[in-house]
Design an enzyme around this catalytic site. Structure first.
Site, PDB file in Angstrom:
ATOM      1  N   ASP A   1       7.538  21.558 -29.429  1.00 15.85           N
ATOM      2  CA  ASP A   1       7.297  20.601 -30.112  1.00 15.85           C
ATOM      3  C   ASP A   1       6.827  19.625 -29.420  1.00 15.85           C
ATOM      4  OD1 ASP A   1       7.312  18.274 -31.760  1.00 15.85           O
ATOM      5  OD2 ASP A   1       8.510  19.533 -33.291  1.00 15.85           O
TER       6      ASP A   1
ATOM      7  N   TYR B   1      -8.367  19.302 -43.640  1.00 10.96           N
ATOM      8  CA  TYR B   1      -6.805  19.935 -43.552  1.00 10.96           C
ATOM      9  C   TYR B   1      -7.101  21.303 -44.289  1.00 10.96           C
ATOM     10  CZ  TYR B   1      -2.393  21.299 -44.994  1.00 10.96           C
ATOM     11  OH  TYR B   1      -1.088  21.620 -45.294  1.00 10.96           O
TER      12      TYR B   1
END
Length: 241
Positions: free
Chosen positions: A34, A146
């Site tokens: 991350d 998206y």
């Protein structure tokens, strides 16, 4: 069966964290990747390797993979969970916006999966799981980049399944709708936002992490070797009009 190792991207919070915890509970050794530190996730898993880095950066990802192998010796499962999902009118989308969304949602899974493949092949068994979105079925008008990125990821999944089948490695996608986590309401993206009900979609209930965790564990199960190239629509009873 030897102890399996899994890597989850976007594991600092939300669904990625729940995936990491669930895999650890199933006996996997788990690493997370991350851009943010994963202190909370590490606190929930006994033997956890937190990698801080950009999942779309080839050099950082390859260095992270080496750390996974140094720590655990093998890699079997890759969960490409990190993503972003800004909404807005298509005509206001800049080229920079488009490229950022494609980089995080589509390019990063390519970079991570490609870097992991030598280790999956060496293990002789593997699972690649890509988190897409039920928005690909409703195509909200304010989420053109998206939806495009997630449809691309579905295509990537299907083609990858054909390429990796001979090596005993499957590739599948999971398409959730809205997800409620323990800390906040958020979708599967890394930026922690909440995707509202959009045109053409009626959500009958809010999705819980367990609804997706059970699907993930099914997809990565030893007995799911013939399940590959599929997109599992886990929409919680949503009706697509």
């Amino acid at each position: 069966m030897d102890t399996r190792t899994a890597l989850v991207t976007g594991a600092a919070q939300g669904l990625g964290q729940e995936f990491a915890v669930a895999l650890a509970g199933r006996g996997y050794r788990v690493a997370g990747l991350d851009i943010a530190p994963q202190t909370e996730t590490a606190g929930r898993i006994l033997d956890y390797l937190g990698l801080v880095g950009d999942a779309a950066d080839d050099e950082q990802v390859r260095a992270g993979m080496e750390r996974v192998i140094d720590r655990f010796g093998t890699l079997h499962v890759v969960v490409n969970n990190a993503g972003v999902y800004p909404a807005g009118p298509f005509e206001e989308t800049t080229l920079e916006d488009w490229r950022r969304i494609m980089r995080v949602n589509l390019e990063a899974p390519f970079v991570v999966t490609r870097a992991a493949l030598p280790y999956l092949k060496a293990a002789g068994w593997g699972r690649v799981v890509n988190i897409v979105s039920a928005a690909v079925f409703t195509a909200p008008p304010d989420m053109v980049p998206y939806v495009t990125s997630k449809m691309g990821l579905i295509g990537f999944t299907r083609a990858l399944a054909s390429a990796l089948g001979p090596y005993g490695i499957t590739a599948n996608a999971i398409a959730p709708t809205m997800v409620r986590t323990a800390t906040a309401e958020r979708t599967v993206g890394a930026d922690g936002g909440f995707e509202a009900v959009r045109a053409g979609q009626v959500v009958r209930r809010t999705q819980q992490p367990s609804d997706l965790v059970s699907t993930l564990l099914y997809v990565v199960d030893e007995g799911s070797g013939f399940l590959t190239g599929q997109t599992l629509n886990v929409s919680g009873g949503a009706a697509f009009l």
